[in-house]
Scaffold this motif. Structure first.
Motif, PDB file in Angstrom:
ATOM      1  N   GLY A 249     -29.049 -13.029  -3.165  1.00 60.24           N
ATOM      2  CA  GLY A 249     -27.672 -13.094  -3.648  1.00 60.24           C
ATOM      3  C   GLY A 249     -27.566 -13.162  -5.158  1.00 60.24           C
ATOM      4  O   GLY A 249     -26.549 -12.737  -5.732  1.00 60.24           O
ATOM      5  N   ASP A 250     -28.597 -13.683  -5.829  1.00 60.39           N
ATOM      6  CA  ASP A 250     -28.590 -13.711  -7.297  1.00 60.39           C
ATOM      7  C   ASP A 250     -28.591 -12.290  -7.849  1.00 60.39           C
ATOM      8  O   ASP A 250     -27.906 -11.989  -8.839  1.00 60.39           O
ATOM      9  N   VAL A 251     -29.372 -11.437  -7.226  1.00 62.41           N
ATOM     10  CA  VAL A 251     -29.441 -10.035  -7.653  1.00 62.41           C
ATOM     11  C   VAL A 251     -28.134  -9.327  -7.320  1.00 62.41           C
ATOM     12  O   VAL A 251     -27.584  -8.580  -8.139  1.00 62.41           O
ATOM     13  N   ALA A 252     -27.614  -9.584  -6.117  1.00 58.55           N
ATOM     14  CA  ALA A 252     -26.364  -8.953  -5.698  1.00 58.55           C
ATOM     15  C   ALA A 252     -25.222  -9.305  -6.651  1.00 58.55           C
ATOM     16  O   ALA A 252     -24.376  -8.457  -6.959  1.00 58.55           O
ATOM     17  N   ALA A 253     -25.196 -10.533  -7.134  1.00 63.35           N
ATOM     18  CA  ALA A 253     -24.132 -10.953  -8.053  1.00 63.35           C
ATOM     19  C   ALA A 253     -24.188 -10.172  -9.361  1.00 63.35           C
ATOM     20  O   ALA A 253     -23.146  -9.775  -9.907  1.00 63.35           O
ATOM     21  N   ALA A 254     -25.394  -9.944  -9.873  1.00 60.91           N
ATOM     22  CA  ALA A 254     -25.535  -9.175 -11.110  1.00 60.91           C
ATOM     23  C   ALA A 254     -25.106  -7.725 -10.905  1.00 60.91           C
ATOM     24  O   ALA A 254     -24.449  -7.129 -11.771  1.00 60.91           O
ATOM     25  N   VAL A 255     -25.461  -7.168  -9.754  1.00 64.45           N
ATOM     26  CA  VAL A 255     -25.078  -5.783  -9.453  1.00 64.45           C
ATOM     27  C   VAL A 255     -23.564  -5.659  -9.350  1.00 64.45           C
ATOM     28  O   VAL A 255     -22.961  -4.741  -9.920  1.00 64.45           O
ATOM     29  N   ARG A 256     -22.938  -6.588  -8.649  1.00 61.94           N
ATOM     30  CA  ARG A 256     -21.481  -6.533  -8.495  1.00 61.94           C
ATOM     31  C   ARG A 256     -20.777  -6.677  -9.844  1.00 61.94           C
ATOM     32  O   ARG A 256     -19.767  -6.018 -10.103  1.00 61.94           O
ATOM     33  N   PHE A 257     -21.323  -7.514 -10.711  1.00 61.04           N
ATOM     34  CA  PHE A 257     -20.720  -7.653 -12.048  1.00 61.04           C
ATOM     35  C   PHE A 257     -20.766  -6.320 -12.790  1.00 61.04           C
ATOM     36  O   PHE A 257     -19.766  -5.882 -13.365  1.00 61.04           O
ATOM     37  N   LEU A 258     -21.907  -5.666 -12.777  1.00 60.33           N
ATOM     38  CA  LEU A 258     -22.048  -4.402 -13.509  1.00 60.33           C
ATOM     39  C   LEU A 258     -21.162  -3.300 -12.935  1.00 60.33           C
ATOM     40  O   LEU A 258     -20.836  -2.331 -13.632  1.00 60.33           O
ATOM     41  N   ALA A 259     -20.792  -3.442 -11.666  1.00 56.69           N
ATOM     42  CA  ALA A 259     -19.920  -2.450 -11.033  1.00 56.69           C
ATOM     43  C   ALA A 259     -18.442  -2.807 -11.173  1.00 56.69           C
ATOM     44  O   ALA A 259     -17.577  -2.050 -10.726  1.00 56.69           O
ATOM     45  N   SER A 260     -18.156  -3.936 -11.804  1.00 54.65           N
ATOM     46  CA  SER A 260     -16.782  -4.429 -11.877  1.00 54.65           C
ATOM     47  C   SER A 260     -16.072  -3.973 -13.149  1.00 54.65           C
ATOM     48  O   SER A 260     -16.692  -3.494 -14.102  1.00 54.65           O
ATOM     49  N   ASP A 261     -14.750  -4.188 -13.171  1.00 58.33           N
ATOM     50  CA  ASP A 261     -13.974  -3.879 -14.368  1.00 58.33           C
ATOM     51  C   ASP A 261     -14.389  -4.752 -15.550  1.00 58.33           C
ATOM     52  O   ASP A 261     -14.257  -4.351 -16.708  1.00 58.33           O
ATOM     53  N   ASP A 262     -14.882  -5.946 -15.259  1.00 59.17           N
ATOM     54  CA  ASP A 262     -15.314  -6.843 -16.331  1.00 59.17           C
ATOM     55  C   ASP A 262     -16.481  -6.263 -17.131  1.00 59.17           C
ATOM     56  O   ASP A 262     -16.727  -6.699 -18.259  1.00 59.17           O
ATOM     57  N   ALA A 263     -17.204  -5.323 -16.544  1.00 63.22           N
ATOM     58  CA  ALA A 263     -18.365  -4.723 -17.213  1.00 63.22           C
ATOM     59  C   ALA A 263     -18.081  -3.302 -17.688  1.00 63.22           C
ATOM     60  O   ALA A 263     -19.014  -2.523 -17.908  1.00 63.22           O
ATOM     61  N   SER A 264     -16.810  -2.974 -17.883  1.00 57.99           N
ATOM     62  CA  SER A 264     -16.457  -1.589 -18.208  1.00 57.99           C
ATOM     63  C   SER A 264     -17.000  -1.118 -19.555  1.00 57.99           C
ATOM     64  O   SER A 264     -17.096   0.084 -19.801  1.00 57.99           O
ATOM     65  N   TYR A 265     -17.365  -2.065 -20.440  1.00 57.57           N
ATOM     66  CA  TYR A 265     -17.896  -1.687 -21.753  1.00 57.57           C
ATOM     67  C   TYR A 265     -19.397  -1.956 -21.843  1.00 57.57           C
ATOM     68  O   TYR A 265     -19.960  -2.028 -22.924  1.00 57.57           O
ATOM     69  N   ILE A 266     -20.046  -2.075 -20.703  1.00 55.92           N
ATOM     70  CA  ILE A 266     -21.503  -2.269 -20.667  1.00 55.92           C
ATOM     71  C   ILE A 266     -22.141  -1.037 -20.061  1.00 55.92           C
ATOM     72  O   ILE A 266     -21.849  -0.664 -18.917  1.00 55.92           O
ATOM     73  N   THR A 267     -23.006  -0.385 -20.812  1.00 54.24           N
ATOM     74  CA  THR A 267     -23.762   0.750 -20.289  1.00 54.24           C
ATOM     75  C   THR A 267     -25.093   0.844 -21.021  1.00 54.24           C
ATOM     76  O   THR A 267     -25.210   0.446 -22.186  1.00 54.24           O
ATOM     77  N   GLY A 268     -26.099   1.323 -20.324  1.00 55.44           N
ATOM     78  CA  GLY A 268     -27.438   1.407 -20.897  1.00 55.44           C
ATOM     79  C   GLY A 268     -28.138   0.063 -20.989  1.00 55.44           C
ATOM     80  O   GLY A 268     -29.151  -0.074 -21.675  1.00 55.44           O
ATOM     81  N   ALA A 269     -27.634  -0.940 -20.288  1.00 57.81           N
ATOM     82  CA  ALA A 269     -28.196  -2.291 -20.363  1.00 57.81           C
ATOM     83  C   ALA A 269     -29.243  -2.517 -19.281  1.00 57.81           C
ATOM     84  O   ALA A 269     -29.202  -1.912 -18.213  1.00 57.81           O
ATOM     85  N   VAL A 270     -30.169  -3.422 -19.590  1.00 56.70           N
ATOM     86  CA  VAL A 270     -31.143  -3.890 -18.607  1.00 56.70           C
ATOM     87  C   VAL A 270     -30.897  -5.381 -18.423  1.00 56.70           C
ATOM     88  O   VAL A 270     -31.061  -6.162 -19.358  1.00 56.70           O
ATOM     89  N   ILE A 271     -30.487  -5.765 -17.230  1.00 56.96           N
ATOM     90  CA  ILE A 271     -30.156  -7.159 -16.934  1.00 56.96           C
ATOM     91  C   ILE A 271     -31.287  -7.781 -16.125  1.00 56.96           C
ATOM     92  O   ILE A 271     -31.516  -7.397 -14.976  1.00 56.96           O
ATOM     93  N   PRO A 272     -32.031  -8.732 -16.697  1.00 54.18           N
ATOM     94  CA  PRO A 272     -33.100  -9.382 -15.932  1.00 54.18           C
ATOM     95  C   PRO A 272     -32.533 -10.467 -15.022  1.00 54.18           C
ATOM     96  O   PRO A 272     -31.677 -11.249 -15.441  1.00 54.18           O
TER      97      PRO A 272
END
Length: 239
Positions: free
Chosen positions: A207-230
């Motif tokens: 679920g920790d990984v799933a939460a990071a994935v959902r964030f990157l797919a959300s509107d809150d992450a609309s200005y994040i691209t090319g990032a590597v999230i550990p």
């Protein structure tokens, strides 16, 4: 708004939790699986199981057509499907090396390229690639796996530059050691050795990984691209 989400390799481990997280948030979720039967826990949530081997371009195309007929064009793609064939270099065959890259890297290329059709037409999309801390810091006996997972970073960043003007984002999540059936099967001594390397002193939960994935797919992450999230408890910091 309910979106059309596709998770490759979503039938077990990290992929299962990612699939479940999107479904519980109200998205229309499809997931690929290569063999066996799809898990009831996902079908009961209304998730669409699609049999697909991502090493076969024709199967990838058929899978997308099935998803598009049921859910419309894929708006969020999570490329999670992957394999390992661990072996020391001197014992690693060319087949072992090529098979891992064909699934983990070229397979990702196949599913991303196919998703791109609908995303370009819609002028929006979210793509999240599941890499690994091993791809950033290396691991003995996993040269093929590490190479495939490291390559996903360059792949995502190239596409982030190529397609950013079309409002399509590409990001990478790099999990560390995650508590799954595979890690639970390790001897207790080996599990203790692994945990000792992690600053937070524990495995990640899927679920920790799933939460990071959902964030990157959300509107809150609309200005994040090319990032590597550990998502690794600090194991790979500095890499």
């Amino acid at each position: 708004m309910s979106r059309s989400v596709l998770v490759t390799g979503g039938n077990r481990g990290i992929g299962l939790d990612i699939t479940r997280a999107f479904a519980e948030a109200g998205d229309k979720v499809a997931f690929t699986y290569r063999s066996g039967e799809p898990p009831a826990a996902l079908t009961e949530l209304g998730c669409l199981p699609v049999r697909c081997d991502i090493t076969d371009t024709e199967q990838v195309d058929r899978a997308y057509k099935e998803v598009e007929e049921q859910h419309g064009n894929v708006e969020v793609l999570v490329a999670n499907a992957g394999v390992t064939r661990d072996q020391l270099l001197m014992r690693m065959s060319e087949e072992d090396f090529a098979a891992v890259l064909d699934t983990n890297l070229t397979g990702t290329f196949r599913v991303v390229k196919r998703a791109n059709r609908g995303m370009l037409r819609a002028r929006r999309g979210r793509v999240v690639l599941i890499s690994s801390v091993v791809g950033l810091m290396g691991s003995p006996g996993q040269a093929n796996y590490a190479a495939s997972k490291a390559a996903l970073v360059g792949f995502a960043r190239s596409l982030a530059r190529e397609l950013g003007s079309r409002n399509i984002t590409f990001n990478v999540v790099a999990p560390g050691f995650v508590e799954t059936d595979m890690t639970r099967a390790l001897p207790a001594e080996r599990q203790a050795e692994i945990v000792a390397q992690v600053p937070l002193g524990r495995y990640a939960q899927p679920g920790d990984v799933a939460a990071a994935v959902r964030f990157l797919a959300s509107d809150d992450a609309s200005y994040i691209t090319g990032a590597v999230i550990p998502v690794d408890g600090g194991l790979g910091m500095g890499h």
